[in-house]
Scaffold this active site. Sequence first.
Site, mmCIF file in Angstrom:
data_model
loop_
_atom_site.group_PDB
_atom_site.id
_atom_site.type_symbol
_atom_site.label_atom_id
_atom_site.label_comp_id
_atom_site.label_asym_id
_atom_site.label_seq_id
_atom_site.Cartn_x
_atom_site.Cartn_y
_atom_site.Cartn_z
ATOM 1 N N GLU A 124 -33.647 -11.601 -7.973
ATOM 2 C CA GLU A 124 -32.199 -11.867 -7.926
ATOM 3 C C GLU A 124 -31.561 -10.834 -8.847
ATOM 4 O O GLU A 124 -31.621 -10.976 -10.063
ATOM 5 C CB GLU A 124 -31.914 -13.264 -8.465
ATOM 6 C CG GLU A 124 -32.598 -14.393 -7.750
ATOM 7 C CD GLU A 124 -31.971 -14.651 -6.377
ATOM 8 O OE1 GLU A 124 -32.527 -15.463 -5.632
ATOM 9 O OE2 GLU A 124 -30.945 -14.016 -6.067
ATOM 10 N N CYS A 126 -23.788 -12.325 -11.647
ATOM 11 C CA CYS A 126 -24.205 -11.398 -10.581
ATOM 12 C C CYS A 126 -23.366 -11.602 -9.339
ATOM 13 O O CYS A 126 -23.106 -10.662 -8.603
ATOM 14 C CB CYS A 126 -25.678 -11.569 -10.281
ATOM 15 S SG CYS A 126 -26.055 -13.222 -9.735
HETATM 16 N N1 LIG Z 1 -28.727 -11.161 -11.055
HETATM 17 C C1 LIG Z 1 -28.351 -11.721 -12.156
HETATM 18 O O1 LIG Z 1 -28.120 -12.900 -12.267
HETATM 19 C C2 LIG Z 1 -28.210 -10.918 -13.368
HETATM 20 C C3 LIG Z 1 -28.171 -9.569 -13.295
HETATM 21 N N2 LIG Z 1 -28.047 -8.860 -14.436
HETATM 22 C C4 LIG Z 1 -28.022 -7.439 -14.335
HETATM 23 O O2 LIG Z 1 -28.794 -6.887 -15.408
HETATM 24 C C5 LIG Z 1 -27.979 -5.986 -16.142
HETATM 25 C C6 LIG Z 1 -28.335 -6.000 -17.599
HETATM 26 O O3 LIG Z 1 -28.511 -7.332 -18.037
HETATM 27 P P1 LIG Z 1 -29.821 -7.657 -18.781
HETATM 28 O O4 LIG Z 1 -30.006 -9.079 -19.127
HETATM 29 O O5 LIG Z 1 -29.969 -6.645 -19.885
HETATM 30 O O6 LIG Z 1 -30.821 -7.422 -17.607
HETATM 31 P P2 LIG Z 1 -32.274 -6.922 -17.737
HETATM 32 O O7 LIG Z 1 -32.686 -6.685 -16.365
HETATM 33 O O8 LIG Z 1 -32.438 -5.858 -18.723
HETATM 34 O O9 LIG Z 1 -33.036 -8.227 -18.313
HETATM 35 C C7 LIG Z 1 -33.348 -9.295 -17.466
HETATM 36 C C8 LIG Z 1 -34.720 -9.805 -17.923
HETATM 37 O O10 LIG Z 1 -35.693 -8.820 -17.589
HETATM 38 C C9 LIG Z 1 -36.410 -8.456 -18.773
HETATM 39 N N3 LIG Z 1 -36.843 -7.071 -18.598
HETATM 40 C C10 LIG Z 1 -36.089 -5.949 -18.642
HETATM 41 N N4 LIG Z 1 -36.860 -4.869 -18.382
HETATM 42 C C11 LIG Z 1 -38.131 -5.338 -18.168
HETATM 43 C C12 LIG Z 1 -39.393 -4.722 -17.862
HETATM 44 N N5 LIG Z 1 -39.500 -3.423 -17.709
HETATM 45 N N6 LIG Z 1 -40.481 -5.510 -17.715
HETATM 46 C C13 LIG Z 1 -40.385 -6.850 -17.854
HETATM 47 N N7 LIG Z 1 -39.228 -7.496 -18.144
HETATM 48 C C14 LIG Z 1 -38.125 -6.727 -18.303
HETATM 49 C C15 LIG Z 1 -35.419 -8.669 -19.875
HETATM 50 O O11 LIG Z 1 -36.054 -8.766 -21.121
HETATM 51 C C16 LIG Z 1 -34.793 -9.981 -19.432
HETATM 52 O O12 LIG Z 1 -35.636 -11.046 -19.753
HETATM 53 C C17 LIG Z 1 -26.568 -6.474 -15.896
HETATM 54 O O13 LIG Z 1 -25.695 -5.386 -15.998
HETATM 55 C C18 LIG Z 1 -26.628 -6.964 -14.469
HETATM 56 O O14 LIG Z 1 -26.482 -5.909 -13.558
HETATM 57 C C19 LIG Z 1 -28.008 -9.423 -15.680
HETATM 58 C C20 LIG Z 1 -28.004 -10.805 -15.765
HETATM 59 C C21 LIG Z 1 -28.080 -11.650 -14.613
HETATM 60 C C1 LIG Z 2 -22.500 -19.635 -10.749
HETATM 61 C C2 LIG Z 2 -23.292 -18.551 -10.131
HETATM 62 C C3 LIG Z 2 -24.601 -18.347 -10.801
HETATM 63 C C4 LIG Z 2 -25.042 -16.932 -10.658
HETATM 64 C C5 LIG Z 2 -26.215 -16.660 -11.481
HETATM 65 C C6 LIG Z 2 -26.450 -15.199 -11.734
HETATM 66 O O1 LIG Z 2 -25.564 -14.490 -12.243
HETATM 67 O O2 LIG Z 2 -27.584 -14.819 -11.445
#
Ligand SMILES: NC(=O)C1=CN([C@@H]2O[C@H](COP(=O)(O)OP(=O)(O)OC[C@H]3O[C@@H](n4cnc5c(N)ncnc54)[C@H](O)[C@@H]3O)[C@@H](O)[C@H]2O)C=CC1
Ligand SMILES: CCCCCC(=O)O
Length: 456
Positions: A229, A263
């Site tokens: 996700e 997201c």
């Molecule tokens: N789809 C979603 O719900 C989310 C997306 N994001 C995206 O991530 C970007 C940065 O947010 P972050 O929390 O810093 O995301 P991130 O992707 O850096 O971190 C998410 C998780 O992955 C882990 N992680 C990061 N690199 C890794 C690796 N190489 N191997 C294993 N684990 C790893 C982090 O420690 C954290 O637990 C945001 O700008 C957004 O685009 C962030 C939060 C939620």
């Molecule tokens: C209320 C919507 C939840 C989205 C969770 C996410 O940013 O991955």
Amino acid sequence: MAYQTVNPANNKLIKEYKPHTDADVEAALKTADALYHSEWAKGAIEQRLPVLHKLADLIDSRSEELAKIASQEMGKLIEQSRGEVKLCAQIARYYADNAKQFLAPVKYKSELGDAWVEHHPIGVVMAVEPWNFPFYQLMRVLAPNLAAGNPVVAKHASIVPHCAEAFAHLVREAGAPDGAWTNLFISSDQVAKIIADPRVQGAALTGSEKAGSVVAAQAAKHIKKSTLELGGNDVFIVLDDADLKKAVKIGVNARLNNAGQVCTAAKRFIVHEKVADQFLTAFTEAFREVKIGDPLDEKTTLGPLSSKDALETLTKQVNEAVKNGAKVHFGGKPVEREGNFFEPTILTHISRENPAYFEEFFGPVAQFYVVKSDDEAVSLANDSNYGLGGAVFSQDIDRAKKMASRIETGMVYINWLTDTAAELPFGGVKRSGYGRELSDLGIKEFVNQKLVVVRR
Ligand SMILES: NC(=O)C1=CN([C@@H]2O[C@H](COP(=O)(O)OP(=O)(O)OC[C@H]3O[C@@H](n4cnc5c(N)ncnc54)[C@H](O)[C@@H]3O)[C@@H](O)[C@H]2O)C=CC1
Ligand SMILES: CCCCCC(=O)O
């Protein structure tokens, strides 16, 4: 990576957490794997579901305490943290009530004989989760996998260790056996080792494309399934027959909820030219009325970004967008005060040549586009590397449905923002990832859908 609680409203360090060693990781895997091979995991689902009911009750009874932990650790408005905690209890209850039916054997008609598919756990799952919904992201993995019998080892984001620990304690207090859910304060390298370990059978990640690509590649290398996700650049399309007052109110919430760190937040506002000026005027007015402040203050309507890094990243992105021709219609810079606050911002005149056109702004920054037709709205919506969610506002539901079917994402909401609920599948396509969480789809991502045939 240091696991620390830093209050994003003032950047004060509250607590450092000791990282787990390789020996801790080995002990966690040993316990989780032993649980997977036990009657608890492989036996009747009925023995596992009461833990989810108890967990839901515990969460409800401690909702204020849990909400405060989240708001203090990642800056979410206290009311929104309460909502997230409530949603976690709902997800736990949903799987407690429905998992047995979702995983019941499914009969198939066949000339070969009596045929059915059974659903069995596959083993230990590695969960890698982000800070933006510090409890919800964990519950989305725990509830279906605990019901299915898959033990989970979890690595949470390094800025929400208190949430990670509180969640793990709740799961144990709810009666889950050792190994059902293990929180690990570990590094990316240790995650890689866990994914490579033969006792681990899958990886679920929510986070950035970068992290998703790395973790999915590690899983693929060891022939293990993953679900991703990732980011999104979701559209919020307002057609010329939309209820504008409603579209503005929901649009502001869709962009500013969680300080825009969602997201599935509305990020690209695509408005029909006939109503563009009216919409932009009202939308801007609503941004002007935002009350920036401490997320624990009930009167605050826009809190801080989750960290200094997040603020720096967003500031650089906005400056870059302007350098490449975007206009700052409103806001546009960090707030002059302690903490990681960014002004609610509206960018217009973003050309396709501007890198911002394809970028996700993970903060309170709305991109505003004007279109002349439904076709133009659809082609603009689909001109993206992402495909997570999206929203269409029109009072002609058939018109909106046709548009929803043409938008290349995993989810589209009509006359509402891209939301989430236990009973609805959540996930995307393209660079927003693959797989689905929640609903009956989410619980089948990490089960063995085993065919059995009795030859007549
Ligand atoms: N789809 C979603 O719900 C989310 C997306 N994001 C995206 O991530 C970007 C940065 O947010 P972050 O929390 O810093 O995301 P991130 O992707 O850096 O971190 C998410 C998780 O992955 C882990 N992680 C990061 N690199 C890794 C690796 N190489 N191997 C294993 N684990 C790893 C982090 O420690 C954290 O637990 C945001 O700008 C957004 O685009 C962030 C939060 C939620
Ligand atoms: C209320 C919507 C939840 C989205 C969770 C996410 O940013 O991955």
